[in-house]
Write an enzyme that holds these catalytic residues in place. Structure first.
Site: not given
Ligand SMILES: [Zn+2]
Length: 246
Positions: A58, A60, A62-63, A116, A135, A173
């Protein structure tokens, strides 16, 4: 007989796992959700692996934050969710439900698992009994509902839970200890959950990762799978958002 996929966790930020996936036969290496380029490139270098593919679950940051830097160094192809096209940096190939991708001879089917985010996808390597779930599902938890509905997430989680019990789930995570505390709070009568909480406490005290998890472990102890209805799921998700363990 082809070589097994080698899967290596690259810790990043406070609690992310970026996954390097290597096929020895073909020499191909993928990285799943590289939020930070530096530790990924360093680990690949150390192992003598050249990253050929970037797989995003996805959009985001941090990905996906390392997409462009890794592509610049390695020339890797960036593959990610069609439903989030325009939000994934450098996306070369947009994919969705039922599409297939390969790392050497290892094939993954793409599942859309919204909740998410609305376009969130998972990579299901059935022959390897491995799934990269981003996530969507965490060990004893699930992602927050930033874009999707409770109903979407409920369906996505149960779909993943229908995979064979031995399937290893690679989440993005290390949230397991906090998740386990909430699970024990929500289902105080569950011996499976309290046993797993004790085990997780030991693992984390020794600084060992608790990911990957397995479908079997999640079926038994993930509070969001134990919710019987969408309403119960939605209540639990809200309660988790507000929960701070003592
Ligand atoms: Zn996310």
């Amino acid at each position: 007989m082809s070589s097994a996929l080698e899967i290596v966790a690259v810790p990043a930020f406070a609690d992310n796992y970026l996954w390097l996936v290597h096929d020895e036969d073909s020499g191909e290496t993928a990285v799943i959700d590289p939020g930070d380029p530096a530790p990924v490139l360093a680990e690949a270098d150390r192992r003598g692996w050249r990253i050929t593919t970037i797989l995003n679950t996805h959009w985001h940051g941090d990905h996906t934050g390392g997409n462009l830097a890794i592509k610049q160094v390695t020339g890797a192809t960036i593959i990610g969710p069609a439903g989030e096209n325009g939000r994934v940096p450098g996306l070369d190939k947009a994919i969705g439900e039922g599409d297939r991708i390969r790392i050497g001879s290892h094939e993954a089917e793409v599942w859309e698992v919204p909740g998410h985010t609305v376009g969130h996808i998972a990579y299901i390597f059935s022959d390897d009994a491995v799934a990269f779930v981003g996530d969507t599902m965490f060990a004893m938890g699930c992602g927050r509902l930033f874009e999707g509905s409770a109903e979407q997430m409920h369906v996505s989680l149960h779909r993943l839970a229908e995979l064979p019990p031995e399937t290893r789930l690679y989440c993005a995570h290390e949230y397991t200890l906090a998740n386990a505390h909430f699970a024990a709070h929500a289902f105080p009568e569950s011996k499976e959950i309290s046993d797993r909480l004790r085990h997780i406490e030991q693992e984390r005290a020794a600084n060992r990762p608790t990911v990957p998890t397995t479908v079997a472990a999640e079926r038994a102890t993930n509070p969001f799978l134990l919710a019987r209805t969408v309403e119960q799921f939605a209540d639990l998700r809200r309660a988790k958002d507000d929960y701070r363990s003592a």
